[in-house]
Design an enzyme around this catalytic site. Sequence first.
Site, mmCIF file in Angstrom:
data_model
loop_
_atom_site.group_PDB
_atom_site.id
_atom_site.type_symbol
_atom_site.label_atom_id
_atom_site.label_comp_id
_atom_site.label_asym_id
_atom_site.label_seq_id
_atom_site.Cartn_x
_atom_site.Cartn_y
_atom_site.Cartn_z
ATOM 1 N N TYR A 150 -1.533 -1.033 10.390
ATOM 2 C CA TYR A 150 -1.677 -1.421 8.977
ATOM 3 C C TYR A 150 -0.476 -0.929 8.169
ATOM 4 O O TYR A 150 0.126 -1.687 7.397
ATOM 5 C CB TYR A 150 -2.976 -0.833 8.429
ATOM 6 C CG TYR A 150 -3.209 -1.087 6.951
ATOM 7 C CD1 TYR A 150 -3.713 -2.309 6.508
ATOM 8 C CD2 TYR A 150 -2.938 -0.099 5.995
ATOM 9 C CE1 TYR A 150 -3.947 -2.539 5.157
ATOM 10 C CE2 TYR A 150 -3.163 -0.324 4.644
ATOM 11 C CZ TYR A 150 -3.671 -1.542 4.229
ATOM 12 O OH TYR A 150 -3.888 -1.771 2.887
ATOM 13 N N SER A 188 0.864 -1.182 0.000
ATOM 14 C CA SER A 188 0.000 0.000 0.000
ATOM 15 C C SER A 188 0.898 1.228 0.000
ATOM 16 O O SER A 188 2.059 1.145 0.428
ATOM 17 C CB SER A 188 -0.865 -0.011 1.265
ATOM 18 O OG SER A 188 -1.453 1.250 1.490
HETATM 19 N N1 LIG Z 1 -8.893 -1.511 -1.584
HETATM 20 C C1 LIG Z 1 -7.917 -0.624 -1.558
HETATM 21 O O1 LIG Z 1 -8.119 0.583 -1.819
HETATM 22 C C2 LIG Z 1 -6.497 -1.042 -1.241
HETATM 23 C C3 LIG Z 1 -5.462 -0.095 -1.350
HETATM 24 C C4 LIG Z 1 -4.157 -0.483 -1.060
HETATM 25 C C5 LIG Z 1 -3.892 -1.800 -0.711
HETATM 26 N N2 LIG Z 1 -4.914 -2.705 -0.612
HETATM 27 C C6 LIG Z 1 -4.573 -4.092 -0.260
HETATM 28 O O2 LIG Z 1 -5.168 -4.966 -1.200
HETATM 29 C C7 LIG Z 1 -5.480 -6.217 -0.573
HETATM 30 C C8 LIG Z 1 -6.939 -6.572 -0.803
HETATM 31 O O3 LIG Z 1 -7.717 -5.551 -0.192
HETATM 32 P P1 LIG Z 1 -9.291 -5.423 -0.417
HETATM 33 O O4 LIG Z 1 -9.560 -3.980 -0.480
HETATM 34 O O5 LIG Z 1 -9.755 -6.332 -1.491
HETATM 35 O O6 LIG Z 1 -9.794 -5.962 1.013
HETATM 36 P P2 LIG Z 1 -11.161 -6.651 1.460
HETATM 37 O O7 LIG Z 1 -12.254 -6.287 0.541
HETATM 38 O O8 LIG Z 1 -11.290 -6.342 2.907
HETATM 39 O O9 LIG Z 1 -10.822 -8.206 1.270
HETATM 40 C C9 LIG Z 1 -9.843 -8.806 2.067
HETATM 41 C C10 LIG Z 1 -9.917 -10.303 1.932
HETATM 42 O O10 LIG Z 1 -8.996 -10.863 2.887
HETATM 43 C C11 LIG Z 1 -9.663 -11.847 3.646
HETATM 44 N N3 LIG Z 1 -9.140 -11.959 5.003
HETATM 45 C C12 LIG Z 1 -9.075 -11.001 5.959
HETATM 46 N N4 LIG Z 1 -8.627 -11.515 7.109
HETATM 47 C C13 LIG Z 1 -8.399 -12.844 6.882
HETATM 48 C C14 LIG Z 1 -7.956 -13.909 7.687
HETATM 49 N N5 LIG Z 1 -7.697 -13.739 8.992
HETATM 50 N N6 LIG Z 1 -7.827 -15.128 7.141
HETATM 51 C C15 LIG Z 1 -8.135 -15.334 5.839
HETATM 52 N N7 LIG Z 1 -8.574 -14.361 5.020
HETATM 53 C C16 LIG Z 1 -8.721 -13.130 5.542
HETATM 54 C C17 LIG Z 1 -11.107 -11.372 3.689
HETATM 55 O O11 LIG Z 1 -11.943 -12.448 4.033
HETATM 56 P P3 LIG Z 1 -13.487 -12.208 4.467
HETATM 57 O O12 LIG Z 1 -14.198 -11.777 3.246
HETATM 58 O O13 LIG Z 1 -13.898 -13.520 4.970
HETATM 59 O O14 LIG Z 1 -13.453 -11.119 5.510
HETATM 60 C C18 LIG Z 1 -11.292 -10.864 2.267
HETATM 61 O O15 LIG Z 1 -11.600 -11.912 1.394
HETATM 62 C C19 LIG Z 1 -5.100 -6.044 0.904
HETATM 63 O O16 LIG Z 1 -3.817 -6.587 1.111
HETATM 64 C C20 LIG Z 1 -5.078 -4.548 1.103
HETATM 65 O O17 LIG Z 1 -4.226 -4.170 2.137
HETATM 66 C C21 LIG Z 1 -6.202 -2.360 -0.876
#
Ligand SMILES: NC(=O)c1ccc[n+]([C@@H]2O[C@H](COP(=O)([O-])OP(=O)(O)OC[C@H]3O[C@@H](n4cnc5c(N)ncnc54)[C@H](OP(=O)(O)O)[C@@H]3O)[C@@H](O)[C@H]2O)c1
Length: 248
Positions: free
Chosen positions: A166, A153
């Site tokens: 984070y 990130s």
């Molecule tokens: N979205 C953004 O703007 C953004 C920006 C920068 C970086 N990122 C990074 O991109 C990645 C994906 O983010 P996202 O926005 O798609 O997040 P998200 O919508 O919150 O999805 C996260 C996924 O990780 C799973 N997860 C969380 N805790 C877990 C655990 N203890 N064991 C197994 N699985 C787990 C969640 O499962 P559940 O569905 O069961 O909760 C979900 O499927 C992350 O690494 C995040 O830091 C995102």
Amino acid sequence: MNDYQAPCALLKNKIILITGAGDGIGAVAAKTYAEYGATCILLGRTVSKLEKVYDEIVEKGYPEPAIIPLDLNGATPSHYDQMAMTIKEQFGQLDGILFNASILGHIGPFADIEPDQWQQIMQVNVNSTAFLIKSLLSVLRASDNASVILTTSSVGRKGRSFWNGYAVSKFATEGMMQVLAAEYTNRNIRFNCINPGATKTQMRASAFPAENADTLKTPEDIMPLYLYLMGDDSIEINGQSLDCQPKR
Ligand SMILES: NC(=O)c1ccc[n+]([C@@H]2O[C@H](COP(=O)([O-])OP(=O)(O)OC[C@H]3O[C@@H](n4cnc5c(N)ncnc54)[C@H](OP(=O)(O)O)[C@@H]3O)[C@@H](O)[C@H]2O)c1
């Protein structure tokens, strides 16, 4: 790289593990990798979400995925060793991993950090990645060219107030990627990071509840870089941290 147009058989015959494959960017990446020919191993903690992704992949006629229900917060190195043995028995090798699962934790002053939550963030975002890689190296070594992608990130490159645990976990992610990339230079496994940038998901909505999410890129919009780094067209790329949205 962000306007990369993948050939339709880019990931044919590749076995790819995606963590956090049930929702957000991970779910879309799993479906996209399957569309381009990969057999996906869907790891996540909510089985119903994983089954939905599984069904969508099978309905489209893409290679049948496998599901690994696992909560990375409670998992231990012995779970990961067991997983590596299962992957070896069922598939013989692993050609790629997308480490995508992360939790955000509380956004707020450093002084308000709760020790339990700090530990949980480090466990899910950092420790599980390290120990999964350790366990899975044996199956990654069996691939001709394996690509391991860690998710970073912008707050993991330049510290920003209130993003506490984070942000620290994403600095650790960048560091882990660099250590591994250096150690595996000129070998069959490459390690890189992707920074998705602001993307319309549950995590983004939690971090910015007042934002108009319709102004954001969707997970589908950012898939070209995810395809590029997972496929063999990026075979020379190792030790880099790349942005899906360089201008954001
Ligand atoms: N979205 C953004 O703007 C953004 C920006 C920068 C970086 N990122 C990074 O991109 C990645 C994906 O983010 P996202 O926005 O798609 O997040 P998200 O919508 O919150 O999805 C996260 C996924 O990780 C799973 N997860 C969380 N805790 C877990 C655990 N203890 N064991 C197994 N699985 C787990 C969640 O499962 P559940 O569905 O069961 O909760 C979900 O499927 C992350 O690494 C995040 O830091 C995102």
